[in-house]
Design an enzyme around this catalytic site. Structure first.
Site, PDB file in Angstrom:
ATOM      1  N   CYS A   1      -0.963   5.806   9.346  1.00  0.00           N
ATOM      2  CA  CYS A   1      -1.342   4.514   8.762  1.00  0.00           C
ATOM      3  C   CYS A   1      -2.499   4.765   7.812  1.00  0.00           C
ATOM      4  O   CYS A   1      -2.490   5.749   7.087  1.00  0.00           O
ATOM      5  CB  CYS A   1      -1.707   3.518   9.865  1.00  0.00           C
TER       6      CYS A   1
ATOM      7  N   ARG B   1       0.837  -1.197   0.000  1.00  0.00           N
ATOM      8  CA  ARG B   1       0.000   0.000   0.000  1.00  0.00           C
ATOM      9  C   ARG B   1       0.875   1.252   0.000  1.00  0.00           C
ATOM     10  O   ARG B   1       0.551   2.248  -0.654  1.00  0.00           O
ATOM     11  CB  ARG B   1      -0.937   0.005   1.211  1.00  0.00           C
TER      12      ARG B   1
END
Length: 275
Positions: A230, A172
């Site tokens: 995050c 990601r």
């Protein structure tokens, strides 16, 4: 004070004269809900806390899990029996993410004695119960600001002047895949540091020295400000907890990638390099 507690230590403290308040924060990205699992079996005396509604505000421009209103959060903690002068231990199903979110919020809001059960429910060796407790209301009143908190502009600035860690999976970070947010990639200047590398195969945190070595290798030098983000401020709290174990203070960008990537005007970097 160590921010984590082992299952054996918790078993001993729970049988003592001043047992900690126990918070069950079972949560998984995309579900299933944690409440049904709690009702099947939980630590005796533990109160279920819903991450999506009690440890976060409504999703929107601030991300998927923006910080809750302090008054709403404080009321939820008081209902769970949290008081300012009584220790708190949070646990979850084993990933540590939900428990770390509770730990970070309580510490940020000024509670002095909060720990996470290392390894979560999977590490617990005591009995479980289906009995749902009715704790005496606590007296905890949030006083936000005890831990570092960044907004999007602060995160962008720290990526240039210090060390901004991206706690998401490496794919990601690189932008190879993005199953949730508008676009893949990372904040320019951020360094990839997947949360999963903070624990061993059993889900227990690495020793303090090993964690310190890990973060030092990523650039956490003496005097360098450190922050973490995050996807939505949940696994990032776990990384702040790991840094705390290592003796490295760090701020949290709570809006994280879900806030950053929602604004097309903000720059996005892709690939394995920070910039």
């Amino acid at each position: 004070m160590k921010p984590i507690i082992s299952a054996s230590e918790l078993l001993s403290e729970s049988a003592g004269a001043r047992p900690p308040v126990l918070l069950d924060v079972r949560w998984a990205l995309g579900g299933p809900p944690g409440r049904p699992a709690y009702e099947v079996g939980h630590l005796p005396g533990a109160v279920y806390v819903d991450l999506d509604t009690e440890l976060a505000g409504p999703p929107g421009s601030g991300g998927r899990h923006p910080l809750p209103d302090p008054e709403v959060f404080g009321a939820a903690m008081r209902r769970a029996g949290v008081s300012a002068d009584r220790p708190v231990v949070a646990y979850d199903g084993g990933s540590g993410w939900g428990a770390a979110r509770a730990w970070w919020l309580l510490r940020w809001a000024g509670h002095p004695d909060v720990r996470v059960l290392d390894g979560g429910l999977a590490a617990w060796t005591g009995e479980l119960t289906e009995k749902v407790p009715a704790p005496e209301p606590g007296d905890f009143r949030p006083e936000p600001g005890a831990l570092g908190l960044l907004d999007a502009d602060g995160a962008a600035a720290l990526a240039r002047s210090g060390l901004l860690l991206d706690a998401r999976a490496a794919e990601r970070y690189r932008g190879d895949v993005e199953p949730i947010d508008r676009v893949g990639g990372h904040i320019p200047g951020a360094v990839s540091a997947p949360t999963t590398e903070n624990v061993d195969a059993e889900g227990l945190f690495l020793a303090a020295g090993a964690l310190r070595d890990r973060f030092t290798a990523l650039g956490a030098a003496e005097g360098t400000p450190v922050a973490v983000y995050c996807g939505s401020g949940v696994s990032g709290a776990h990384e702040v907890l790991a840094l705390e174990i290592a003796g490295i203070p760090a701020a949290l960008y709570a809006g994280s990638w879900s806030e950053w990537s929602a604004d097309p005007a903000r720059p996005v970097a892709t690939g394995p390099d920070p910039r």
